[in-house]
Design an enzyme around this catalytic site. Structure first.
Site, PDB file in Angstrom:
ATOM      1  CG  HIS A  13      -1.909   1.054   1.283  1.00 18.19           C
ATOM      2  ND1 HIS A  13      -1.920   1.987   2.286  1.00 18.19           N
ATOM      3  CD2 HIS A  13      -2.938   1.358   0.467  1.00 18.19           C
ATOM      4  CE1 HIS A  13      -2.913   2.824   2.089  1.00 18.19           C
ATOM      5  NE2 HIS A  13      -3.545   2.456   0.993  1.00 18.19           N
ATOM      6  CG  HIS A  55      -3.219   8.946   0.347  1.00 22.56           C
ATOM      7  ND1 HIS A  55      -3.695   9.621   1.450  1.00 22.56           N
ATOM      8  CD2 HIS A  55      -4.140   8.007   0.052  1.00 22.56           C
ATOM      9  CE1 HIS A  55      -4.853   9.102   1.807  1.00 22.56           C
ATOM     10  NE2 HIS A  55      -5.141   8.124   0.976  1.00 22.56           N
TER      11      HIS A  55
END
Length: 133
Positions: A13, A55
């Site tokens: 991730h 992100h």
């Protein structure tokens, strides 16, 4: 191995990151590739329309700069240090060149507005990069 079987793997991730390797950095993606992990990453547009890998909408958590990613150009973003390391915010094109089809990618397209121009830009970069699946 058939392509659909290749997708059935463990995913890192935001890359394989930790204390000295920041998330969504080229170093995190190289570490994931070295361990054979697929990579999940996030993309959004800079102020000049470049697809960047990051992100958060706000830069403060990873760079200490209290600005929105979309308010800076690609060159301004690449000049920022990720988590006080020598790593910077990479372009999606740089990440695709680094991965070069070695592992599968899960790409999350981020956007705070109804501007959907990110979608065709990501599709074009994926199509251009022959190593991408």
């Amino acid at each position: 191995m058939p392509e659909n079987k290749r997708l059935l793997c463990s995913y890192a991730h935001r890359g394989l990151h930790g204390k000295e390797i920041p998330e969504n950095s080229l170093a995190a993606f190289k570490a994931a590739i070295d361990k054979g992990f697929g990579i999940e990453l996030d993309v959004q547009l800079s102020s000049d329309g470049t697809v960047m890998v990051f992100h958060d909408y706000d830069l403060s958590r990873m760079t200490g700069i209290s600005k929105k990613l979309c308010s800076l150009s690609a060159n301004e973003l690449k000049a920022l240090s990720l988590a006080n390391t020598d790593q910077y915010i990479p372009t999606f094109e740089e990440v695709l060149a680094t991965v070069n089809g070695a592992v599968p990618l899960l790409v999350e397209l981020k956007g705070e507005t109804l501007d959907a121009s990110l979608c065709p830009k990501v599709a074009q970069l994926l199509k251009k990069n022959s190593g991408s699946s």
